[in-house]
Scaffold this motif. Sequence first.
Motif, PDB file in Angstrom:
ATOM      1  N   ASN A  34       0.793  -1.231   0.000  1.00  0.00           N
ATOM      2  CA  ASN A  34       0.000   0.000   0.000  1.00  0.00           C
ATOM      3  C   ASN A  34       0.826   1.282   0.000  1.00  0.00           C
ATOM      4  OD1 ASN A  34      -2.384  -1.635   0.238  1.00  0.00           O
ATOM      5  ND2 ASN A  34      -1.999  -1.783   2.447  1.00  0.00           N
ATOM      6  N   VAL A  35       1.881   1.323  -0.803  1.00  0.00           N
ATOM      7  CA  VAL A  35       2.691   2.543  -0.885  1.00  0.00           C
ATOM      8  C   VAL A  35       2.659   3.172  -2.272  1.00  0.00           C
ATOM      9  CG1 VAL A  35       4.255   1.760   0.935  1.00  0.00           C
ATOM     10  CG2 VAL A  35       4.829   1.303  -1.463  1.00  0.00           C
ATOM     11  N   HIS A  36       1.958   2.551  -3.216  1.00  0.00           N
ATOM     12  CA  HIS A  36       1.990   3.025  -4.597  1.00  0.00           C
ATOM     13  C   HIS A  36       1.579   4.493  -4.733  1.00  0.00           C
ATOM     14  CE1 HIS A  36       2.791  -1.037  -5.417  1.00  0.00           C
ATOM     15  NE2 HIS A  36       1.570  -1.487  -5.632  1.00  0.00           N
ATOM     16  N   ALA A  37       0.465   4.853  -4.120  1.00  0.00           N
ATOM     17  CA  ALA A  37      -0.051   6.213  -4.270  1.00  0.00           C
ATOM     18  C   ALA A  37       0.918   7.252  -3.716  1.00  0.00           C
ATOM     19  CB  ALA A  37      -1.407   6.337  -3.570  1.00  0.00           C
ATOM     20  N   LEU A  40       5.125   6.223  -5.652  1.00  0.00           N
ATOM     21  CA  LEU A  40       5.456   5.980  -7.057  1.00  0.00           C
ATOM     22  C   LEU A  40       6.153   7.168  -7.710  1.00  0.00           C
ATOM     23  CD1 LEU A  40       5.470   4.261  -9.568  1.00  0.00           C
ATOM     24  CD2 LEU A  40       3.106   4.958 -10.032  1.00  0.00           C
ATOM     25  N   MET A  41       5.596   8.358  -7.595  1.00  0.00           N
ATOM     26  CA  MET A  41       6.200   9.524  -8.229  1.00  0.00           C
ATOM     27  C   MET A  41       7.584   9.843  -7.660  1.00  0.00           C
ATOM     28  SD  MET A  41       4.598  10.579 -10.831  1.00  0.00           S
ATOM     29  CE  MET A  41       5.454  12.139 -11.021  1.00  0.00           C
ATOM     30  N   LEU A  73      -3.156  -1.121 -10.051  1.00  0.00           N
ATOM     31  CA  LEU A  73      -3.247  -0.929 -11.499  1.00  0.00           C
ATOM     32  C   LEU A  73      -3.718   0.474 -11.845  1.00  0.00           C
ATOM     33  CD1 LEU A  73      -4.812  -4.344 -12.611  1.00  0.00           C
ATOM     34  CD2 LEU A  73      -2.472  -3.568 -13.022  1.00  0.00           C
ATOM     35  N   ARG A  74      -4.706   0.973 -11.110  1.00  0.00           N
ATOM     36  CA  ARG A  74      -5.221   2.317 -11.375  1.00  0.00           C
ATOM     37  C   ARG A  74      -4.126   3.364 -11.201  1.00  0.00           C
ATOM     38  NH1 ARG A  74      -9.665   2.977 -14.228  1.00  0.00           N
ATOM     39  NH2 ARG A  74      -9.889   5.046 -13.345  1.00  0.00           N
ATOM     40  N   ILE A  75      -3.342   3.219 -10.136  1.00  0.00           N
ATOM     41  CA  ILE A  75      -2.282   4.186  -9.859  1.00  0.00           C
ATOM     42  C   ILE A  75      -1.208   4.127 -10.940  1.00  0.00           C
ATOM     43  CG2 ILE A  75      -0.420   4.769  -8.255  1.00  0.00           C
ATOM     44  CD1 ILE A  75      -2.326   3.750  -6.008  1.00  0.00           C
ATOM     45  N   GLY A  76      -0.782   2.916 -11.281  1.00  0.00           N
ATOM     46  CA  GLY A  76       0.256   2.770 -12.289  1.00  0.00           C
ATOM     47  C   GLY A  76      -0.163   3.297 -13.648  1.00  0.00           C
ATOM     48  N   VAL A  77      -1.356   2.927 -14.083  1.00  0.00           N
ATOM     49  CA  VAL A  77      -1.849   3.354 -15.399  1.00  0.00           C
ATOM     50  C   VAL A  77      -2.078   4.862 -15.434  1.00  0.00           C
ATOM     51  CG1 VAL A  77      -3.808   3.213 -16.998  1.00  0.00           C
ATOM     52  CG2 VAL A  77      -2.815   1.125 -16.039  1.00  0.00           C
ATOM     53  N   SER A  78      -2.644   5.417 -14.372  1.00  0.00           N
ATOM     54  CA  SER A  78      -2.887   6.869 -14.330  1.00  0.00           C
ATOM     55  C   SER A  78      -1.578   7.644 -14.409  1.00  0.00           C
ATOM     56  CB  SER A  78      -3.632   7.241 -13.047  1.00  0.00           C
ATOM     57  OG  SER A  78      -4.912   6.649 -13.010  1.00  0.00           O
ATOM     58  N   THR A  79      -0.570   7.150 -13.701  1.00  0.00           N
ATOM     59  CA  THR A  79       0.736   7.811 -13.726  1.00  0.00           C
ATOM     60  C   THR A  79       1.368   7.713 -15.109  1.00  0.00           C
ATOM     61  OG1 THR A  79       1.084   7.282 -11.386  1.00  0.00           O
ATOM     62  CG2 THR A  79       3.033   7.868 -12.685  1.00  0.00           C
TER      63      THR A  79
END
Length: 229
Positions: A34-37, A40-41, A73-79
């Motif tokens: 749970n650290v993607h959001a 990631l950036m 997946l949502r976070i990765g694709v949105s980024t």
Amino acid sequence: MTLILSIDTAVSVCSVSLHRKGQLLGLLELHQENVHAQKLMPVIKTLLDQAGLESKQLDAVAVSEGPGSYTGLRIGVSTAKGFAFAHDIPLISVGTLDALAIQVKPFLEGKVFIIPMIDARRMEVYCKVFDSRMNEMESIRPLIVDEGSFEEYLEKGIVYFVGDAVKKVSEVLQHPNARYLYLINSATSVGEIAFNKFEKREFSDLAYFEPNYLKEFKVVKSKKNPLML
């Protein structure tokens, strides 16, 4: 000199890589839940800084398309879409299970099969089947694993099971031809596939591309408080 940023957030690992002409330049990964959001950036920026590069130098951005965690997946694709739109570069989507499967290439010898799999809770997995030449034998599907699963392949030769679901599967599916490799999704293999797609100009539509969740996302209400989700 094709420079591709690759992102894989399909499972718990937050993985980012840079490839130049298909050769790995750098990789950063966080193996945390749970650290993607949040991370990631910053991970992308750190990787670019370490390589002495700027995002405007990218020729394409690749992302793991699923299946996998809905939120991841949502976070990765949105980024990835954000980078593609901001810099007017192609978006390349790579199947999560395809990227897992190519990690087994160094182990291939003789007649073998590769079954990448992602944990989908309980005894269910998301899986796909490839032969030794990476030809698709069975497309992606959800499967509840039991003692008879994949028998047709296990009777023909060595079968490499790879992914974060292999531990639980190995406890149920025991066969002398089964080989279990606990390899985790990585942007390294996403980037490897992405370069081949870049050369073939196999790009995803930036406006309409959506992750492959494989299953419809459902919100479960709290059993303790019916007013809460």
